[in-house]
Design an enzyme around this catalytic site. Structure first.
Site, PDB file in Angstrom:
ATOM      1  CB  CYS A   8     -17.062  25.648  40.400  1.00 36.21           C
ATOM      2  SG  CYS A   8     -16.407  23.963  40.265  1.00 36.21           S
ATOM      3  NE  ARG A  14     -20.629  25.255  38.853  1.00 33.89           N
ATOM      4  CZ  ARG A  14     -21.076  26.026  39.834  1.00 33.89           C
ATOM      5  NH1 ARG A  14     -21.792  27.096  39.555  1.00 33.89           N
ATOM      6  NH2 ARG A  14     -20.805  25.727  41.085  1.00 33.89           N
ATOM      7  CG  ASP A 123     -22.912  22.609  40.330  1.00 31.51           C
ATOM      8  OD1 ASP A 123     -22.544  21.726  39.522  1.00 31.51           O
ATOM      9  OD2 ASP A 123     -22.494  22.683  41.496  1.00 31.51           O
TER      10      ASP A 123
END
Length: 159
Positions: A8, A14, A123
């Site tokens: 990520c 994440r 996100d």
């Protein structure tokens, strides 16, 4: 051994959440020795930092074990080291392709594609919604593990 790198932007929300969710899934089916599961960032912004408190809170809430870790950035050697390079969103795919001069071995994939979804995992750094991020990651990781077990790279238990 099946080697997976979740990726990520900053490697604090994440991708480490996906790392520990996937480790928990493979542990539950007794296959942890068959996998190397790690995570990394496309950016340098959070290098050395541990997971975001929201990620740690959500993992605790879901009783998923995790350990202290330090965010790291993807490297040129990661492309050869891992079998799967699993992005959380399209921007991650873009930066991964820039570093690795396009995906000649077709290792880069978005996590939710395993669940038949053509969308990004939002996100939570920006949304604040760690619950939705967790739900998407669990969906993607569960489908990803099923795909691995059915791909011929693994020949044991199904989840």
């Amino acid at each position: 051994m099946i080697k997976i790198l979740f990726v990520c932007h900053g490697n604090i929300c994440r991708s480490p959440m996906a790392e520990f969710v996937m480790k928990d899934l493979v542990r539950r089916v007794g296959r942890e020795k068959d996998f190397l599961i790690e995570s990394a960032a496309t950016s340098r912004e959070e290098l050395g930092n541990d997971m975001h408190y929201g990620t740690r809170t959500k993992l605790r809430e879901m009783l998923i074990p995790f350990s202290r870790r330090s965010a790291r950035q993807i490297t040129a050697s990661d492309y050869e080291r891992y079998d799967y390079l699993v992005a959380m969103d399209e921007e991650n795919v873009y930066y991964m392709n820039r570093l690795w001069s396009l995906d000649r071995k077709h290792k880069i994939v978005k996590l939710l594609s395993y669940a038949g979804k053509n969308r990004d995992i939002a996100d939570p750094w920006y949304t604040g919604n760690f619950d939705q991020t967790y739900d998407d990651i669990l969906l993607g990781c569960s489908a990803f593990l099923e795909a691995i077990f059915h791909s011929g790279k693994s020949t044991s238990k199904r989840i």
